[in-house]
Scaffold this active site. Sequence first.
Site, PDB file in Angstrom:
ATOM      1  N   TYR A  80       0.688  -1.382  -0.132  1.00 31.92           N
ATOM      2  CA  TYR A  80       0.032  -0.150  -0.260  1.00 31.92           C
ATOM      3  C   TYR A  80       0.861   1.510  -0.295  1.00 31.92           C
ATOM      4  O   TYR A  80       0.404   2.345  -0.413  1.00 31.92           O
ATOM      5  CB  TYR A  80      -0.931   0.468   1.392  1.00 31.92           C
ATOM      6  CG  TYR A  80      -1.996   0.863   1.555  1.00 31.92           C
ATOM      7  CD1 TYR A  80      -2.878   1.244   0.653  1.00 31.92           C
ATOM      8  CD2 TYR A  80      -1.358   2.440   2.118  1.00 31.92           C
ATOM      9  CE1 TYR A  80      -4.011   1.719   0.952  1.00 31.92           C
ATOM     10  CE2 TYR A  80      -2.391   3.529   1.347  1.00 31.92           C
ATOM     11  CZ  TYR A  80      -3.416   3.522   1.616  1.00 31.92           C
ATOM     12  OH  TYR A  80      -4.825   4.030   1.010  1.00 31.92           O
ATOM     13  N   PHE A 132      -9.860  20.077 -24.252  1.00 33.68           N
ATOM     14  CA  PHE A 132     -10.414  18.770 -24.586  1.00 33.68           C
ATOM     15  C   PHE A 132     -11.329  18.066 -23.356  1.00 33.68           C
ATOM     16  O   PHE A 132     -11.498  19.295 -22.691  1.00 33.68           O
ATOM     17  CB  PHE A 132      -9.161  17.484 -23.825  1.00 33.68           C
ATOM     18  CG  PHE A 132      -9.057  16.048 -24.360  1.00 33.68           C
ATOM     19  CD1 PHE A 132      -9.408  15.427 -25.382  1.00 33.68           C
ATOM     20  CD2 PHE A 132      -9.938  15.024 -23.154  1.00 33.68           C
ATOM     21  CE1 PHE A 132     -10.238  14.258 -25.785  1.00 33.68           C
ATOM     22  CE2 PHE A 132      -9.820  14.072 -23.390  1.00 33.68           C
ATOM     23  CZ  PHE A 132     -10.842  13.334 -24.333  1.00 33.68           C
ATOM     24  N   THR A 133     -12.458  16.906 -23.763  1.00 31.24           N
ATOM     25  CA  THR A 133     -13.504  17.525 -23.295  1.00 31.24           C
ATOM     26  C   THR A 133     -13.689  17.447 -22.211  1.00 31.24           C
ATOM     27  O   THR A 133     -14.419  18.449 -21.085  1.00 31.24           O
ATOM     28  CB  THR A 133     -14.651  16.265 -23.145  1.00 31.24           C
ATOM     29  OG1 THR A 133     -13.630  15.113 -23.804  1.00 31.24           O
ATOM     30  CG2 THR A 133     -14.950  16.443 -24.584  1.00 31.24           C
ATOM     31  N   ASP A 223      -0.671  18.753 -21.035  1.00 33.59           N
ATOM     32  CA  ASP A 223      -1.351  18.138 -21.506  1.00 33.59           C
ATOM     33  C   ASP A 223      -0.257  16.810 -22.240  1.00 33.59           C
ATOM     34  O   ASP A 223      -0.614  17.441 -23.332  1.00 33.59           O
ATOM     35  CB  ASP A 223      -2.534  18.128 -21.843  1.00 33.59           C
ATOM     36  CG  ASP A 223      -3.828  17.252 -21.721  1.00 33.59           C
ATOM     37  OD1 ASP A 223      -2.140  15.890 -22.148  1.00 33.59           O
ATOM     38  OD2 ASP A 223      -4.696  16.784 -22.132  1.00 33.59           O
ATOM     39  N   LYS A 266      -3.313   6.303 -22.444  1.00 31.56           N
ATOM     40  CA  LYS A 266      -2.466   7.135 -23.922  1.00 31.56           C
ATOM     41  C   LYS A 266      -0.925   6.300 -24.268  1.00 31.56           C
ATOM     42  O   LYS A 266      -0.108   6.167 -24.644  1.00 31.56           O
ATOM     43  CB  LYS A 266      -3.121   8.200 -24.484  1.00 31.56           C
ATOM     44  CG  LYS A 266      -3.922   8.556 -25.224  1.00 31.56           C
ATOM     45  CD  LYS A 266      -5.365   8.925 -24.169  1.00 31.56           C
ATOM     46  CE  LYS A 266      -6.642   8.801 -24.052  1.00 31.56           C
ATOM     47  NZ  LYS A 266      -8.217  10.178 -24.565  1.00 31.56           N
ATOM     48  N   ARG A 389     -17.354  12.772 -33.341  1.00 24.89           N
ATOM     49  CA  ARG A 389     -16.929  13.525 -33.489  1.00 24.89           C
ATOM     50  C   ARG A 389     -17.574  15.009 -34.310  1.00 24.89           C
ATOM     51  O   ARG A 389     -16.895  16.032 -34.761  1.00 24.89           O
ATOM     52  CB  ARG A 389     -15.565  13.484 -32.856  1.00 24.89           C
ATOM     53  CG  ARG A 389     -14.770  12.919 -32.162  1.00 24.89           C
ATOM     54  CD  ARG A 389     -14.865  13.823 -30.672  1.00 24.89           C
ATOM     55  NE  ARG A 389     -15.488  13.031 -30.467  1.00 24.89           N
ATOM     56  CZ  ARG A 389     -15.110  12.970 -28.550  1.00 24.89           C
ATOM     57  NH1 ARG A 389     -14.035  13.087 -28.013  1.00 24.89           N
ATOM     58  NH2 ARG A 389     -16.471  12.652 -27.662  1.00 24.89           N
ATOM     59  N   PHE A 455     -24.095  11.468 -26.110  1.00 20.23           N
ATOM     60  CA  PHE A 455     -23.084  11.055 -26.959  1.00 20.23           C
ATOM     61  C   PHE A 455     -22.293   9.247 -26.363  1.00 20.23           C
ATOM     62  O   PHE A 455     -22.532   8.240 -26.940  1.00 20.23           O
ATOM     63  CB  PHE A 455     -21.555  12.056 -27.672  1.00 20.23           C
ATOM     64  CG  PHE A 455     -20.384  12.122 -26.679  1.00 20.23           C
ATOM     65  CD1 PHE A 455     -21.490  12.974 -25.576  1.00 20.23           C
ATOM     66  CD2 PHE A 455     -20.124  11.200 -26.196  1.00 20.23           C
ATOM     67  CE1 PHE A 455     -19.867  13.385 -24.793  1.00 20.23           C
ATOM     68  CE2 PHE A 455     -18.547  11.194 -25.578  1.00 20.23           C
ATOM     69  CZ  PHE A 455     -19.016  12.116 -24.550  1.00 20.23           C
TER      70      PHE A 455
HETATM   71  C1  LIG Z   1      -7.803  10.823 -23.323  1.00 21.36           C
HETATM   72  C2  LIG Z   1      -7.074  12.496 -22.850  1.00 21.36           C
HETATM   73  C3  LIG Z   1      -7.677  13.463 -21.377  1.00 21.36           C
HETATM   74  C4  LIG Z   1      -8.058  11.878 -20.620  1.00 21.36           C
HETATM   75  O1  LIG Z   1      -7.347  10.649 -20.258  1.00 21.36           O
HETATM   76  P1  LIG Z   1      -8.128   9.717 -19.733  1.00 21.36           P
HETATM   77  O2  LIG Z   1      -7.288   9.137 -19.242  1.00 21.36           O
HETATM   78  O3  LIG Z   1      -9.333   9.429 -20.747  1.00 21.36           O
HETATM   79  O4  LIG Z   1      -9.173  10.373 -18.480  1.00 21.36           O
HETATM   80  C5  LIG Z   1      -6.785  14.134 -21.650  1.00 21.36           C
HETATM   81  N1  LIG Z   1      -6.676  14.922 -22.707  1.00 21.36           N
HETATM   82  C6  LIG Z   1      -6.881  14.504 -23.940  1.00 21.36           C
HETATM   83  C7  LIG Z   1      -5.381  15.551 -24.560  1.00 21.36           C
HETATM   84  C8  LIG Z   1      -6.003  12.942 -23.780  1.00 21.36           C
HETATM   85  O5  LIG Z   1      -6.220  12.920 -25.014  1.00 21.36           O
END
Ligand SMILES: *Cc1c(COP(=O)(O)O)cnc(C)c1O
Length: 482
Positions: A80, A132-133, A223, A266, A389, A455
Amino acid sequence: MSRVIFHSGEDIPLELHKVRIVQKLSLVPIERRLEAVREAGNNTFLLKNRDIFLDMLTDSGVNAMSDKQLAAMMESDDSYAGSETFTKLETKIKEIFNMDYFLPVHQGRAAENILSQVFVNPGQVVPMNYHFTTSKAHIVLNGGRVEELVGDEGLKVTSNHPFKGNIDLDKLNALIAAEGRDKIAFVRIETGTNLIGGQPHSLQNLTDVSAICRKAGIMLVFDASLLADNLYFIKTREDACKDMTIREIARKLADLSDVMYFSARKLGCARGGGICTNSREAYLKMRELITLYEGFLTYGGMSVREIEAITVGLDETMDEDMVSQGPLFIAFMVNALVKQGVPVITPPGGLGCHIDAKRFLPHVPQSQYPAGALASALYLVSGVRGMERGSISEQRNPDGSEVYSDMELLRLAMPRRVFTLSQVKYAVDRIVWLYKNRDLIGGLKFVEEPQMLRFFFGKLGTVTDWQATLVAKFRADLGDSL
Ligand SMILES: *Cc1c(COP(=O)(O)O)cnc(C)c1O
């Protein structure tokens, strides 16, 4: 990478790995796909994997892992607190990005939650190249607002600008002058800009943005979720960087940022995420929220196996052969479609291939969701699942009127090292067939429309019975093909 030239002159992306574990795919007949797409309310999020042939919905958490990642997962240290596995990742972050402090989170949006809670105050603004969303949602939830400063070229569907994700420096200077430093929570730059087609920024642009921020005393947040592709584009499209290694470019980008965060779904071909910084002050402000929302500081909501996979995955990402695979496959697909006249976002970016539904289906008005209709039609004729999209991904205004998106795109993501070239050629073949028969495709209308995140969960029906006509034409042209 020493470039491989085919003597035939064909430009073919060559896989620089071999496949040692496989998963069986099923390609069900078009008649079953018609049932499946109706059951799913023409929403590709609601399709079941058993009905899908090539899943191009996303690149999130579905990139292929390497043998070394799987091996590392077997030797994880499951404690932990004080886990040796965590120390390995912290050390790797320091080695690659020279960042002293690392905070683990369960995925990218968790990092955004914490950054926004700590640094965004009500009434503040966050300038960025493009939203980004999830990043926008967390800023807005904390009372802030987003200002998008991507260059004008970034919003043109077809272009040959190599860095459509660049921030427009004049717009940034003007915004800082107008708002003043105290109204700005931080400047955010998203590498491999997701929602405008995985388009990169240059090292020069980040250098300039960083200089402006440092002069004004504003924090720069990077990011880095889509860093892998962007590293490759900097190396191959930015003259000043062509002799730098991927590792050197990554280090330079990190040096220019005050806080860097990423989704390891990613970056690093794993799952999870993290926040890195050299500022002890920023680290201390965020630390408590990690324990509150994510878990203790040495796991942050991730399993130790995931953490081992990230450490190896990040190391493997610092390699030109590795980061070239996504962009080369995407470029192959984009160029093949351009050659056949299919409207797509150019130049090819990272993340995937983006089809311009407004030009593909000029006869379908935005009120009938052309990108959603195209996603449904492509699944029907191929078993390929993409993601809408466009306007379905927007949310209605408080008065119930529609918000129409700038672009209506069908995104076909290219998970890294997952598909073979013949699978990509199959997708191209079916898209070209669909383009030739595009007049048969009609619009969609909502039959079940949730107020939030429509969506993900919404269901739509067809405005006319165009799908039956499309199936009949498919059978007439392609015989008993699946
Ligand atoms: C996917 C993504 C996120 C969010 O990451 P999650 O692991 O899906 O929560 C943030 N910024 C960018 C540019 C992304 O492509």
